[in-house]
Design a protein around this motif. Structure first.
Motif, PDB file in Angstrom:
ATOM      1  N   THR A 122      78.664  64.069  29.299  1.00 28.38           N
ATOM      2  CA  THR A 122      77.282  63.729  28.933  1.00 28.38           C
ATOM      3  C   THR A 122      77.228  62.939  27.630  1.00 28.38           C
ATOM      4  O   THR A 122      76.546  61.914  27.526  1.00 28.38           O
ATOM      5  N   TRP A 123      77.957  63.413  26.616  1.00 33.11           N
ATOM      6  CA  TRP A 123      77.930  62.729  25.314  1.00 33.11           C
ATOM      7  C   TRP A 123      78.580  61.345  25.401  1.00 33.11           C
ATOM      8  O   TRP A 123      78.118  60.392  24.792  1.00 33.11           O
TER       9      TRP A 123
ATOM     10  N   GLU B 202      72.362  73.827  24.013  1.00 39.23           N
ATOM     11  CA  GLU B 202      72.645  75.186  24.460  1.00 39.23           C
ATOM     12  C   GLU B 202      72.049  76.180  23.483  1.00 39.23           C
ATOM     13  O   GLU B 202      71.716  75.840  22.350  1.00 39.23           O
TER      14      GLU B 202
ATOM     15  N   TRP C 166      80.007  68.581  28.948  1.00 35.41           N
ATOM     16  CA  TRP C 166      79.358  68.110  27.712  1.00 35.41           C
ATOM     17  C   TRP C 166      80.006  66.810  27.235  1.00 35.41           C
ATOM     18  O   TRP C 166      79.326  65.888  26.808  1.00 35.41           O
TER      19      TRP C 166
ATOM     20  N   LEU D 214      72.736  71.112  31.023  1.00 40.17           N
ATOM     21  CA  LEU D 214      73.108  69.740  30.664  1.00 40.17           C
ATOM     22  C   LEU D 214      71.879  68.846  30.537  1.00 40.17           C
ATOM     23  O   LEU D 214      71.791  68.011  29.636  1.00 40.17           O
TER      24      LEU D 214
END
Lengths: 571, 338
Positions: A533-534, A518, A530, A513
């Motif tokens: 995070t986004w 990736e 993910w 992360l």
């Protein structure tokens, strides 16, 4: 009779100042010489050398004992006199980055009059174009030369002042520069130039009696000090504005987007190279033509701002799409001069968006439908000998559906324009997430801790927090799983913490992360983190993961508190 | 008079006084090279260099030595010798020559600081530490020299400008960069020594004449020849020391072409020629016999120094000794002046 009186110059204020002028002038010349090849250094050397030569010739002229010798030094002083304006212009152009005008042919052209002046000065005995009459006078016990000037004197005087003016304009523009060194430099340079010129003007207008002696070289002492100050104090050759002029042009010509400049009559007056490719025209055809004949749908463009929908333009590759924005150009009095129209290629973005829509449909409809069918068939086996296998099939099918749902959320995350969605009250948002997860996982204790009631965050935090809480419950093998979500205001941000007693997040997962991407060999275990995070990235925030000492993990999200006025954020 | 070292700073006037001209042509890479088995020594750090100045007197001596101010004093002595030899009135000429020498030589030291680091680390550290101050000192001293020269009339001015002009022709990278037709004189075999000797001898001889508004007499011609030959010898002395290094990088100098042994003989021959000229001048009455005696004493000192070329490892001392020839002459004249 001796022609000179070596070191017999009477010590007067004039000779003392001239002596100082030469010392300062030569010192400044050498200082500028050492600065080579900094922009403007060589012209400045020439200018200072010209000034020093003029001063030197004046001293030698004062020393000379005969009319012939005095005339000689007046005549040869013109070599220095005419160098000064040419060098000043060259310096100004080079120093301000306009060296495209410093090509050899231009310099030769500009130097024609000065060269002719030197020739006329040195051949004065054959004509009276420069000086009509020369005679010796005795004033205050000293021999003085008096010369009646001819027409060419006024020609070169006017020419000198013209070049001085041309050189002063670009330097003058730096007086209002935002950069303090440039303001200091330009002030010192203008002072150094104006001092002798004003002195010369007053002399020519007869404002003071100098017994026919041109006092301009005296003012060169001021010039020398001013130029030395520009070099040493204001770092004339250490902080140069020369790239600025070209850089601005470079940004226009080399920018990735196409840009077209139209005047107030909608005539195309300039365009960069990408614009010629976007519009499929050559500059020679486009420049001077009406914008309507060059730019498709030009009449639909707004006077200012962005075109609401992308502009489609046919090209060899098919149809390209461009975001169009219009920026007006005004003069200093806010009167319109024209507009800059820029074309930003969004073809690839729109294609990506189209693919996301298809993917969204596949995840939302096709995948779920097929998974439900599989689960239905698995139900048929539930009552037979394959009851265990049936249960496994349904569990795995549910996982496929969950992955599909996460994928759909990710697609939506990127598809939506979150800036247009109303911000969410933090406390309400946390309650909503906890309620959703608690309903889905009744065996877990999901609670909201402290949460401010007067703070808001971007709506994109809803899927973010939801996924964090879900993740905490899903990856929790404790006998009595629990998750607590809390929030607090820290300066102008909101900090949301999700704490659980689950299995924690592995170092490997966190490393992937933190890398932000990736690879086939190094990847995370799912989409949930993910998405977190986004989503936090979209909200202009940050997220950190850490494991608790006993068991479980802590996820901390920090995002701007959007209920705080924008200027506070800026601060 | 001017000190020379392995990384190349020969001067117009070489070790005999005059306008310094960097010899970077031989080591143009800008890096200090090991020469003839020499070892590159890094310049001492600023902390080390500050240790020189444990007391003010020591600081003054260090500055006098490393800033080349002592070379300016020797140059002034040379002009005073001309003034005495030609019975000229005392003028500003020695001051002008001193200022020019200081300016050009310190400027050369600054320009060559990087290449001098290997062979003269202490001086390089001093130059680098005070570079800004020294640069201003160079500019002001040359400016002052020009201004004083103007008072001496156009000839004095032209002679004072000569070192700067010759430096540009001789060593500056500027002209070759402007036109490919121009080759630096320092890169041309033997021409460098002749140009250096000529320019410096001319400055030393003609400047006091110009200031005194005196004609160029046979005595002045003898002094010109005396300085010309002496400077030529002292330019070639560091070339003997650098022969191995010059040969390695393909630079042809007298010692490289003739070898150290034969070069020493040639230089001794030049000294002998100088002695002959001086004796002839004394016999014909062009120069005062007592004055010639002092010059011959200095020449004897020079012959001793020249005879040691290539035979001693104390090269710095040898260079300084060569520079001191004119001080010996001056000291020899002191009893007569008193």
């Amino acid at each position: 009779m001796a022609m000179y009186r070596p070191y017999m110059v009477p010590i007067t204020p004039l000779t003392v100042v001239l002596f100082a002028t030469i010392v300062i002038g030569v010192a400044a010349t050498l200082t500028a010489w050492r600065a080579r090849p900094e922009p403007g250094s060589l012209p400045l050397v020439a200018m200072l050398a010209g000034q020093s030569w003029w001063s030197t010739c004046l001293v030698l002229q004062v020393q000379a004992m005969t009319l012939q010798a005095k005339m000689l030094w007046v005549d040869v002083s013109w070599v220095g006199v005419v160098v000064i304006p040419v060098a000043w212009l060259a310096f100004a152009l080079q120093y301000t980055g306009r060296d495209e005008y410093l090509q050899c042919r231009y310099l030769v052209l500009v130097s024609l009059v000065p060269v002719l002046t030197i020739v006329l000065a040195l051949t004065g005995e054959y004509h009276d174009l420069f000086y009509r009459e020369s005679r010796l006078l005795v004033q205050n016990g000293s021999l003085r030369i008096h010369r009646t000037v001819g027409p060419w004197f006024w020609v070169i005087t006017g020419y000198t002042y013209l070049l001085g003016l041309f050189g002063g304009i670009p330097i003058l523009s730096l007086l209002s520069s935002d950069a303090r060194p440039f303001r200091g430099q330009s002030f010192a340079l203008l002072l150094g130039t104006l001092a002798p010129w004003m002195s010369n003007v007053f002399f020519l207008l007869g404002f003071y009696d100098t017994s026919g002696l041109d006092p301009t070289p005296v003012a060169f002492s001021v010039s020398g000090v001013a130029y030395l100050a520009a070099v040493t104090r204001f770092r004339l050759f250490g902080a140069s504005p020369s790239p600025t002029h070209r850089a601005r042009r470079l940004v226009f010509t080399k920018m990735h987007d196409g840009a077209v400049v139209v005047d107030r009559h909608d005539t195309v007056v300039d365009m960069n190279e990408p614009a010629t490719e976007v519009l499929g025209v050559s500059p020679s055809d486009a420049l001077g033509s009406p914008a309507t004949s060059v730019i498709p749908s030009y009449d639909a463009f707004p006077d200012e701002g962005a075109l609401s929908t992308p502009l489609s333009i046919d090209s060899d590759r098919g149809v390209d799409r461009y975001d169009v924005s219009v920026v007006p150009i005004d003069d200093v009095h806010d009167r319109p001069l024209g507009r800059v129209i820029s074309f930003h290629d969004v073809s690839d973005i729109l294609r990506e968006r189209q693919r996301l829509k298809v993917l969204n449909r596949v995840l939302r409809h096709n995948l779920r439908t097929e998974a439900n069918l599989i689960a239905g068939y698995a139900d048929l086996l539930a009552d037979g000998d394959e009851a265990h296998e049936s249960r496994l099939i349904k569990e795995r099918t549910q996982r496929i559906i969950d992955v599909g749902d996460k994928g759909r959320m990710v697609v939506e995350l990127f598809e939506r324009d979150w800036s247009e969605v109303e911000p969410r009250d933090v406390a309400t948002l946390l309650d909503s997430c906890v309620t959703d997860v608690a309903a889905e996982y009744p065996e877990a204790r999901v609670v909201v801790g402290d949460a401010p009631t007067d703070a808001s965050v971007s709506a994109v935090l809803k899927p973010v927090v939801l996924n964090l809480v879900e993740n905490s419950v899903e990856h929790n093998s404790a006998d009595a799983p629990w998750v607590e979500v809390s929030a607090r205001v820290v300066e102008d941000t909101v900090e949301i913490r999700v704490v659980d007693n689950g299995d924690g997040i592995g170092d490997y997962e966190r490393r992937v992360l933190s890398q932000g991407e990736e690879s086939p060999l190094e990847h995370g275990s799912g989409l949930g983190l993910w998405l977190v995070t986004w989503g936090v990235d979209i909200a202009d925030g940050s997220v950190t993961f850490e494991n608790r000492q006993s068991c479980g993990s802590i996820a901390t999200v920090r995002v701007p508190n959007v209920s705080v006025p924008a200027e506070t954020h800026a601060r | 008079m001017f000190e020379c070292n392995k990384t190349r700073c020969v001067t117009i006037g070489g070790c005999h006084g005059g306008i310094p001209v960097p010899r970077r042509g031989k080591y143009m890479s800008g890096e200090a090279k090991e020469v003839a088995g020499g070892v590159s020594n890094p310049a001492p750090s600023q902390t080390e260099s500050t240790q020189w100045f444990t007391n003010p007197a020591e600081g003054v001596i260090t500055a006098f030595r490393y800033s080349s101010a002592y070379l300016a004093v020797i140059a002034m002595v040379q002009v005073l010798l001309v003034t005495a030899a030609l019975s000229l009135e005392t003028t500003l000429a020695p001051a002008v020559v001193g200022l020019v020498t200081f300016a050009v030589y310190v400027g050369d030291r600054i320009a060559d600081a990087d290449t001098d680091a290997a062979t003269n680390p202490e001086r390089t550290a001093f130059i680098k530490r005070y570079e800004r101050v020294l640069q201003h000192a160079v500019s002001l001293s040359y400016g002052l020299a020009i201004a004083l020269a103007v008072l001496g009339g156009p000839v004095a001015l032209a002679i004072t400008l000569l070192p700067g002009v010759f430096w540009i022709l001789y060593a500056s990278e500027w002209l070759p960069s402007v036109t490919s037709h121009f080759r630096r004189l320092k890169d041309v075999l033997l021409v460098n020594s002749f140009v250096v000797a000529f320019a410096w001898a001319l400055t030393l001889t003609v400047l006091p004449l110009a200031f005194a508004d005196a004609p160029f007499t046979p005595a002045a011609a003898v002094m010109f020849v005396y300085f010309f030959l002496g400077i030529f010898v002292n330019v070639e002395i560091p070339n003997v020391r650098d022969a191995a290094g010059d040969s390695e990088i393909g630079v042809e100098t007298l010692p490289v072409v003739l070898g150290v042994h034969r070069t020493r003989h040639v230089l001794l021959g030049v000294d002998a020629l100088t002695a002959s000229v001086l004796v002839a001048a004394a016999v014909t009455g062009v120069l005062d016999a007592m004055f010639v005696g002092a010059l011959l004493l200095g020449l004897a000192f020079s012959l001793t120094v020249t005879s040691l070329v290539g035979r001693t490892s104390k090269e710095e001392l040898l260079t300084t000794a060569a520079e001191s020839e004119y001080v010996v002459v001056a000291l020899a004249l002191v009893p007569f002046a008193l």
